[in-house]
Structure formats: structure tokens, C-alpha cells
Design an enzyme around this catalytic site. Structure first.
Site, PDB file in Angstrom:
ATOM      1  N   GLY A  39       0.949  -1.231   0.027  1.00 28.99           N
ATOM      2  CA  GLY A  39      -0.006   0.191  -0.346  1.00 28.99           C
ATOM      3  C   GLY A  39       1.059   1.363   0.250  1.00 28.99           C
ATOM      4  O   GLY A  39       0.013   2.252   0.491  1.00 28.99           O
ATOM      5  N   SER A  40       2.685   1.496  -0.512  1.00 27.89           N
ATOM      6  CA  SER A  40       3.362   2.494  -0.691  1.00 27.89           C
ATOM      7  C   SER A  40       2.547   3.421  -1.354  1.00 27.89           C
ATOM      8  O   SER A  40       2.692   4.782  -1.070  1.00 27.89           O
ATOM      9  CB  SER A  40       4.715   1.799  -0.923  1.00 27.89           C
ATOM     10  OG  SER A  40       4.821   1.141  -2.137  1.00 27.89           O
ATOM     11  N   ASN A  41       1.575   2.730  -2.281  1.00 25.21           N
ATOM     12  CA  ASN A  41       0.659   3.735  -3.256  1.00 25.21           C
ATOM     13  C   ASN A  41      -0.043   4.731  -2.777  1.00 25.21           C
ATOM     14  O   ASN A  41      -0.280   4.989  -3.571  1.00 25.21           O
ATOM     15  CB  ASN A  41       0.837   2.698  -5.308  1.00 25.21           C
ATOM     16  CG  ASN A  41       1.668   3.224  -5.790  1.00 25.21           C
ATOM     17  OD1 ASN A  41       2.114   4.199  -6.147  1.00 25.21           O
ATOM     18  ND2 ASN A  41       2.222   2.254  -5.833  1.00 25.21           N
ATOM     19  N   ARG A  92     -14.372 -14.564 -11.182  1.00 26.25           N
ATOM     20  CA  ARG A  92     -13.928 -13.335 -10.244  1.00 26.25           C
ATOM     21  C   ARG A  92     -15.085 -12.125 -10.626  1.00 26.25           C
ATOM     22  O   ARG A  92     -14.887 -11.293  -9.757  1.00 26.25           O
ATOM     23  CB  ARG A  92     -12.343 -13.650 -11.800  1.00 26.25           C
ATOM     24  CG  ARG A  92     -11.232 -13.943 -12.056  1.00 26.25           C
ATOM     25  CD  ARG A  92     -10.226 -13.648 -12.647  1.00 26.25           C
ATOM     26  NE  ARG A  92      -9.388 -14.293 -13.436  1.00 26.25           N
ATOM     27  CZ  ARG A  92      -8.674 -14.670 -12.189  1.00 26.25           C
ATOM     28  NH1 ARG A  92      -8.070 -13.061 -11.449  1.00 26.25           N
ATOM     29  NH2 ARG A  92      -7.097 -15.244 -12.061  1.00 26.25           N
ATOM     30  N   ARG A 118      -5.166  -8.724  -8.673  1.00 26.65           N
ATOM     31  CA  ARG A 118      -5.908  -9.175  -9.595  1.00 26.65           C
ATOM     32  C   ARG A 118      -6.292  -9.065 -11.102  1.00 26.65           C
ATOM     33  O   ARG A 118      -6.101  -8.345 -11.476  1.00 26.65           O
ATOM     34  CB  ARG A 118      -7.086  -9.828  -8.455  1.00 26.65           C
ATOM     35  CG  ARG A 118      -7.029 -10.132  -7.264  1.00 26.65           C
ATOM     36  CD  ARG A 118      -6.806 -11.144  -6.834  1.00 26.65           C
ATOM     37  NE  ARG A 118      -7.586 -11.926  -7.922  1.00 26.65           N
ATOM     38  CZ  ARG A 118      -7.600 -13.347  -7.794  1.00 26.65           C
ATOM     39  NH1 ARG A 118      -6.364 -13.881  -7.159  1.00 26.65           N
ATOM     40  NH2 ARG A 118      -8.834 -14.525  -7.734  1.00 26.65           N
ATOM     41  N   ASN A 134      -5.171   2.544 -13.668  1.00 28.44           N
ATOM     42  CA  ASN A 134      -3.910   1.080 -13.368  1.00 28.44           C
ATOM     43  C   ASN A 134      -2.255   1.263 -13.014  1.00 28.44           C
ATOM     44  O   ASN A 134      -2.131   2.781 -13.902  1.00 28.44           O
ATOM     45  CB  ASN A 134      -4.294  -0.222 -13.723  1.00 28.44           C
ATOM     46  CG  ASN A 134      -3.301  -1.761 -12.456  1.00 28.44           C
ATOM     47  OD1 ASN A 134      -2.924  -2.430 -11.685  1.00 28.44           O
ATOM     48  ND2 ASN A 134      -2.129  -2.014 -13.705  1.00 28.44           N
ATOM     49  N   HIS A 136       1.578   0.314 -12.997  1.00 29.78           N
ATOM     50  CA  HIS A 136       2.334  -0.862 -13.644  1.00 29.78           C
ATOM     51  C   HIS A 136       4.089  -0.725 -13.546  1.00 29.78           C
ATOM     52  O   HIS A 136       4.209  -0.074 -14.643  1.00 29.78           O
ATOM     53  CB  HIS A 136       1.768  -1.929 -14.619  1.00 29.78           C
ATOM     54  CG  HIS A 136       2.809  -3.141 -15.275  1.00 29.78           C
ATOM     55  ND1 HIS A 136       2.125  -3.677 -14.546  1.00 29.78           N
ATOM     56  CD2 HIS A 136       3.196  -3.367 -15.809  1.00 29.78           C
ATOM     57  CE1 HIS A 136       2.963  -5.321 -15.426  1.00 29.78           C
ATOM     58  NE2 HIS A 136       3.758  -4.589 -16.466  1.00 29.78           N
ATOM     59  N   GLU A 201       7.102   5.456  -9.116  1.00 30.51           N
ATOM     60  CA  GLU A 201       5.395   5.432  -9.457  1.00 30.51           C
ATOM     61  C   GLU A 201       4.881   6.699  -8.417  1.00 30.51           C
ATOM     62  O   GLU A 201       3.647   6.720  -8.869  1.00 30.51           O
ATOM     63  CB  GLU A 201       5.197   3.864  -8.836  1.00 30.51           C
ATOM     64  CG  GLU A 201       5.819   2.597  -9.983  1.00 30.51           C
ATOM     65  CD  GLU A 201       5.703   0.913  -8.814  1.00 30.51           C
ATOM     66  OE1 GLU A 201       4.812   0.388  -9.569  1.00 30.51           O
ATOM     67  OE2 GLU A 201       5.521   1.737  -7.639  1.00 30.51           O
TER      68      GLU A 201
HETATM   69  C1  GAR Z   1       3.585  -1.618  -7.746  1.00 29.81           C
HETATM   70  O1  GAR Z   1       5.438  -1.857  -7.717  1.00 29.81           O
HETATM   71  C2  GAR Z   1       3.000  -1.638  -8.967  1.00 29.81           C
HETATM   72  O2  GAR Z   1       3.409  -1.474  -9.724  1.00 29.81           O
HETATM   73  C3  GAR Z   1       2.912  -3.623  -8.438  1.00 29.81           C
HETATM   74  O3  GAR Z   1       2.563  -3.896  -6.712  1.00 29.81           O
HETATM   75  C4  GAR Z   1       3.754  -3.153  -6.307  1.00 29.81           C
HETATM   76  C5  GAR Z   1       2.609  -2.547  -5.205  1.00 29.81           C
HETATM   77  O4  GAR Z   1       3.159  -1.418  -4.519  1.00 29.81           O
HETATM   78  N1  GAR Z   1       1.023  -3.527  -9.795  1.00 29.81           N
HETATM   79  C6  GAR Z   1       1.181  -4.739 -10.321  1.00 29.81           C
HETATM   80  O5  GAR Z   1       2.326  -5.076 -10.581  1.00 29.81           O
HETATM   81  C7  GAR Z   1      -0.042  -4.844 -10.562  1.00 29.81           C
HETATM   82  N2  GAR Z   1       0.350  -5.331 -11.888  1.00 29.81           N
HETATM   83  P1  GAR Z   1       2.181  -0.876  -3.163  1.00 29.81           P
HETATM   84  O6  GAR Z   1       1.813  -1.899  -2.360  1.00 29.81           O
HETATM   85  O7  GAR Z   1       3.447  -0.857  -1.774  1.00 29.81           O
HETATM   86  O8  GAR Z   1       1.590   0.340  -3.397  1.00 29.81           O
END
Ligand code: GAR
Length: 217
Positions: A39-41, A92, A118, A134, A136, A201
Site C-alpha cells: 500500500g505504499s501507493n 472472478r 488480481r 492502474n 504497473h 511510481e
Molecule cells: C507496485 O509496484 C505496482 O506497480 C505493482 O504492485 C506494487 C504495489 O506496491 N502492481 C502490479 O504489479 C500490478 N500488475 P504498493 O503495494 O507498495 O503500492
């Protein structure tokens, strides 16, 4: 011979160049955030809102893994979180229809997949057409799907990065909104490379949301 110290890894290329992005709208955009793990984003979105860089409010965090740190972060920010464990659903589509229900119950206008691991179905996409983005960890269209950072290392690319894109039915294929480039260093592991990608990111995801809020006036 490449010396790591000679490569500036903090001023990586970001496209489009929107360093001085500003909030133009009056009404806060009502966000639903979906996360699976750390969840850093989520954290940087909440911080950007608190700093007045994004005119938005987080209505709800949906997470799918019990114990995800994202839920702790939400609690710290006073954001409601809802656990929807995908393992409890038959398929799903059934899972996504519950996701839609929670998002709609919380009056969500725009959905951010911030580390959502997911695949999503038509059920969710049709409920928020062109209103779902999203993040990525690659320069799409390279390295779609899982383990994007590892894929970049295996391919021995010298530059990778991250992408914010609209969500469409085909995985990691919707319209690209913002990308940031990140060098791959000779001694990188997936951990060191992912950490460098995440720095970017954390810049481009708030920027992308800020751009979207400009259309919300
Ligand atoms: C991030 O690097 C994001 O780009 C990736 O998961 C990580 C989540 O980081 N997402 C994917 O790979 C989706 N296909 P976070 O939990 O620290 O935000």
C-alpha cells in the site's frame, strides 16, 4: 565499465513533463482505491491529497489479502477499508460484482488500482468505463502481467520504469497516461530495481490523479 554512482536515478524521465501540476477543479473527485499488499501507493495518494496536490477524497480502500499493510495505512489516515477476500468467491465475476457493490455504496466516482494483483473482469470495467486506472511496474507494453520487474531483469533491458494507464479488458493494455523511465543497474536484484521503480511510481500516480481531477470541475 559503468559506475553506479555516475547514474542519476532520481531525476528519471517522466512523460508527460507535468512537474508543476495544479489543482483546477472545485469538487473533490471521490476515489475508490484497490490494493493487495504493502500500500505504499495508497500512502502517497493520501499524502498528496493532504498536501493539497490532488483535489480528491478517498471514499474507501478495498483490499483482498487479510493482513495487507494497506489496511493499516488506511486506518492511520482515517480512511474506511473493506476486506474482500477473493478466495471466498466462486469466480472472478462474482468477486468483481461485490467490488462494484462496495465502490457504489461508497459513492466512488473514480477507481485507482494501486498494487491490485488480481485480473479484473468486464463486470468491474463496465461499472466504471474510462474511470479506472492502474499502476504497473514496467514501461508498457513491455512486461505485462505478473513479475514485471523480474521480466525486465531476465530480458536484460537497460531501461525500464512504470506506467499509469486506463484499465481495459486485456491485461495492462489500456491507454497510457503517464510513464517514468528508470535505469537498470548492472548489479540490480528485483528488490533494488523495484525500489527504484517505486520512487517513480510515487511521483507519477499522484500526478495522473491530479490530471484527472482537472476534468472534474
Ligand atoms: C507496485 O509496484 C505496482 O506497480 C505493482 O504492485 C506494487 C504495489 O506496491 N502492481 C502490479 O504489479 C500490478 N500488475 P504498493 O503495494 O507498495 O503500492
Amino acid at each position: 565499465m559503468i559506475h553506479n554512482s555516475s547514474i542519476n536515478t532520481t531525476s528519471s524521465l517522466i512523460y508527460p513533463d507535468i512537474y508543476n501540476y495544479q489543482v483546477l477543479s472545485n469538487q473533490p473527485l471521490k476515489l475508490g482505491i484497490m490494493a493487495s499488499g504493502n500500500g505504499s501507493n495508497f500512502e502517497v495518494i493520501a499524502q498528496a491529497i493532504a498536501d493539497g496536490k490532488i483535489n480528491a477524497q478517498i471514499q474507501v480502500l478495498i483490499y483482498n489479502n487479510p493482513g495487507a499493510k494497506a489496511a493499516v495505512r488506511a486506518e492511520n489516515w482515517g480512511v474506511k477499508s473493506v476486506l474482500l477476500n477473493h478466495r471466498d468467491y466462486k469466480n472472478r465475476e462474482k468477486f468483481d460484482s461485490q467490488v462494484v457493490q462496495i465502490l457504489q455504496q461508497h459513492d466512488v466516482e473514480f477507481v485507482i488500482m494501486a498494487g491490485w494483483m488480481r485480473l479484473v473482469t468486464k463486470v468491474l470495467i463496465d461499472a466504471f468505463p474510462n474511470r479506472m486506472i492502474n499502476i504497473h511496474p514496467s514501461l508498457l507494453p513491455s512486461f505485462k502481467g505478473v513479475q514485471a520487474v523480474e521480466q525486465a531483469l531476465v530480458a536484460k533491458v537497460k531501461i525500464t520504469g512504470c506506467t499509469v494507464h486506463l484499465v481495459s479488458l486485456e491485461v495492462d493494455s489500456g491507454e497510457i497516461l503517464i510513464q517514468a523511465a528508470v535505469p537498470v543497474l548492472p548489479d540490480d536484484t528485483s528488490e533494488t530495481l523495484h525500489a527504484r521503480i517505486q520512487v517513480q511510481e510515487h511521483r507519477i500516480l499522484p500526478m495522473a490523479i491530479s490530471l484527472l481531477t482537472k476534468g472534474n470541475s
